[in-house]
Design a protein around this motif. Structure first.
Motif, PDB file in Angstrom:
ATOM      1  N   GLU A 441     -14.028   3.751  34.605  1.00 33.59           N
ATOM      2  CA  GLU A 441     -15.361   4.339  34.464  1.00 33.59           C
ATOM      3  C   GLU A 441     -16.034   3.793  33.212  1.00 33.59           C
ATOM      4  O   GLU A 441     -15.386   3.257  32.315  1.00 33.59           O
ATOM      5  CB  GLU A 441     -15.285   5.867  34.414  1.00 33.59           C
ATOM      6  N   SER A 443     -19.919   4.294  30.708  1.00 33.27           N
ATOM      7  CA  SER A 443     -21.261   4.846  30.483  1.00 33.27           C
ATOM      8  C   SER A 443     -22.194   3.682  30.168  1.00 33.27           C
ATOM      9  O   SER A 443     -21.852   2.783  29.395  1.00 33.27           O
ATOM     10  CB  SER A 443     -21.248   5.852  29.334  1.00 33.27           C
ATOM     11  N   GLU A 445     -25.073   1.517  28.600  1.00 32.26           N
ATOM     12  CA  GLU A 445     -25.911   1.402  27.408  1.00 32.26           C
ATOM     13  C   GLU A 445     -27.221   0.682  27.729  1.00 32.26           C
ATOM     14  O   GLU A 445     -28.288   1.121  27.322  1.00 32.26           O
ATOM     15  CB  GLU A 445     -25.166   0.652  26.308  1.00 32.26           C
ATOM     16  N   GLY A 462     -21.864  -1.495  28.914  1.00 30.59           N
ATOM     17  CA  GLY A 462     -21.599  -0.085  28.637  1.00 30.59           C
ATOM     18  C   GLY A 462     -20.354   0.092  27.799  1.00 30.59           C
ATOM     19  O   GLY A 462     -19.871  -0.835  27.155  1.00 30.59           O
ATOM     20  N   GLY A 492     -26.982   5.903  29.717  1.00 34.29           N
ATOM     21  CA  GLY A 492     -26.085   7.039  29.548  1.00 34.29           C
ATOM     22  C   GLY A 492     -25.395   7.486  30.808  1.00 34.29           C
ATOM     23  O   GLY A 492     -24.537   8.379  30.764  1.00 34.29           O
ATOM     24  N   ALA A 493     -25.765   6.911  31.948  1.00 36.67           N
ATOM     25  CA  ALA A 493     -25.160   7.320  33.215  1.00 36.67           C
ATOM     26  C   ALA A 493     -23.678   6.951  33.255  1.00 36.67           C
ATOM     27  O   ALA A 493     -23.257   5.930  32.712  1.00 36.67           O
ATOM     28  CB  ALA A 493     -25.889   6.659  34.379  1.00 36.67           C
ATOM     29  N   LYS A 494     -22.894   7.807  33.900  1.00 39.50           N
ATOM     30  CA  LYS A 494     -21.468   7.558  34.074  1.00 39.50           C
ATOM     31  C   LYS A 494     -21.256   6.874  35.427  1.00 39.50           C
ATOM     32  O   LYS A 494     -21.703   7.380  36.461  1.00 39.50           O
ATOM     33  CB  LYS A 494     -20.681   8.860  34.040  1.00 39.50           C
TER      34      LYS A 494
END
Length: 510
Positions: A441, A443, A445, A462, A492-494
């Motif tokens: 996974e 996140s 940037e 990310g 910021g999404a995962k």
């Protein structure tokens, strides 16, 4: 003018040459012919009755784009000794011939290097020449024509190599960010995220930055696209002004389809007197600084370029001047963010009455390969000659904001006796940790969606759960992921990441 010490380096001549496909007088000149014309123009600009060409002891050629990577070669062939091909066209026979590395900062860096050589007595007269004939190559190739531009000149050559260290990032290249447009777009979107602006709002900002550039280009006889455009026209997406990589519309990226050449001649004050160059032609080099940035995926702030800021600040410090003392500015403008970074740091408005370009900028004047800033220096020299006692600052950029060189020019004398006007700044050591190991996974940037002939590809930078920088592709075949990225707000999404074909990291919204 105050008497100038004999070994003081001065610019005595600058020249530019260009042609546009299909216009009256178009000759379909080769790289070497274009460069020779520019060097001849620089010699004429010296206004000397003596043999300036014969006085040139060092000549450096700026590496053309099509010679800038080991896997590429000029499609019509080229010279086995480019600097000596330029020299031959004006009757020069320099003892030293140099082929530069790749990088848009290098011509300005050479101005500083040669100025220091002159001050130390290692050289007395030098020339820097660069040319691009990309527009002609494309036009002739489209018609199936293939002229022979090869030349066998021979002679001594100092080939400085490609100079690509720090610019080729395997992880980014493997995921489709293999050229300037997507790499700058990732940095640009990081700045957009910091400002909290939508894609449309940010494109409007780019339009407002670049609209004044188009006015300068429209008045420049050497511009490849001499058309004035409004901010709205630059920001509005149309078939003609399509997205090439978010957030960039086609009209706001560097234009490489140019036929342009520029040349700069420097010599010692003593040699200038010997050649009879009027002192009204002399332009002094008050500072040249250079700096190297961390690789893009290492930068603590993907939007920032502190090396370029440090280069400009140090040049101003050496010259004993402030930004407000600069009457003329040319910030390298292959894309908006190198200009925005300077404006953000120094508090310069995009509509500053001085203007931010002397040529019209790379999207409109033209992105003359590695040689654009030689054109900016030529313009700076002419401006300060016409407004004596004024100062001009040129910021030259290479790679993906990878390298930067700043020059400050004036007719006011510069004392080189202390040997402190040329400086190379140390590289930062605060790079973010990176990982090339598989990860599950990440996140986001920053990102871009690169639009090419084979479809659209979303590339993100990310952090993995350990906080290390990672690179991947967002899966645009997955509807929620596509909507998130095309909506312009994936910051910021995962993402849940799997390893796809070729070891690529493929991310989807969890």
């Amino acid at each position: 003018m105050t008497e100038v010490a004999d070994n003081t380096p001065v610019i005595i001549g600058v020249g530019q040459y260009s042609e546009r496909v299909g216009e009256p007088g178009y000759e379909a000149l080769s790289y070497m012919d274009l460069g020779g014309r520019a060097l001849a123009a620089a010699i004429a600009d010296c206004a000397s009755g003596a043999n300036v060409a014969g006085a040139i002891d060092t000549l450096a050629a700026i590496r053309a784009f099509e010679m800038s990577r080991p896997d590429r070669a000029p499609p019509f062939g080229g010279s086995d000794n480019v600097p000596r091909s330029f020299a031959r066209r004006v009757g020069a026979d320099p003892a030293r011939a140099i082929l530069s590395t790749t990088g848009g900062q290098y011509n300005q860096k050479l101005v500083g290097e040669f100025a220091e050589d002159i001050a130390a007595g290692r050289s007395h007269c030098t020339a820097i020449v660069g040319s691009e004939a990309i527009s002609t190559v494309l036009a002739l190739s489209a018609k199936g024509e293939k002229p022979d531009w090869s030349e066998e000149v021979g002679g001594e050559l100092e080939d400085r190599g490609y100079g690509l260290d720090g610019m080729l990032e395997p992880a980014l290249f493997a995921h489709g960010a293999s050229g300037a447009i997507p790499l700058y777009a990732i940095a640009e979107n990081a700045r957009r995220a910091k400002l909290g602006k939508s894609l449309d709002q940010y494109r409007r900002d780019i339009g407002e930055l670049f609209a004044p550039f188009t006015k300068v280009a429209a008045a420049n006889p050497h511009a490849a696209a001499p058309t004035q455009r409004s901010a709205q026209e630059l920001a509005t997406i149309t078939d003609r002004n399509r997205i090439v990589a978010e957030p960039y519309a086609r009209m706001t990226v560097a234009r490489d389809q140019v036929n342009q050449a520029a040349a700069i001649i420097l010599c010692s004050a003593d040699k200038a007197r010997e050649l009879g160059v009027p002192q009204s032609k002399w332009v002094h080099i008050h500072a040249v600084t250079s700096a190297t940035e961390l690789e893009l995926s290492q930068r603590p702030d993907l939007a920032a370029n502190p090396a370029s800021i440090a280069s400009v600040e140090r040049a101003l410090e050496i010259a004993g001047k402030r930004m407000s003392d600069m009457a003329f500015l040319d910030f390298y403008s292959c894309f908006a963010i190198p200009v925005f970074n300077q404006c953000d740091h120094f508090g310069i408005a995009v509509d500053d009455p001085r203007g931010l370009t002397l040529t019209g900028g790379l999207p409109f004047f033209g992105g003359a390969g590695n040689n654009y800033s030689a054109h900016a220096i030529c313009e700076a020299v002419q401006r300060v000659r016409n407004e004596r006692g004024s100062y001009a600052l040129v910021g030259a950029n290479g790679g993906w904001m990878s390298k930067y060189a700043t020059g400050i020019y004036s007719t006011d004398p510069a004392d080189w006796s202390a040997g402190e006007r040329l400086t190379e700044l140390p590289k930062a050591r605060n790079g973010a940790g990176r990982s090339t190991e598989p990860f599950g996974e990440a996140s986001v940037e920053s990102y871009t969606i690169n639009h090419g002939k084979n479809g659209s590809l979303a590339v993100f930078i990310g952090r993995n759960p350990a906080g290390e920088r990672v690179v991947g592709n967002a899966d645009l075949s997955d509807e929620p992921t596509r909507a998130l990225f095309e909506g312009g707000e994936p910051f910021g999404a995962k993402l849940i990441v799997t390893q796809g074909e070729g070891g690529r990291n493929i991310g989807r919204v969890g």
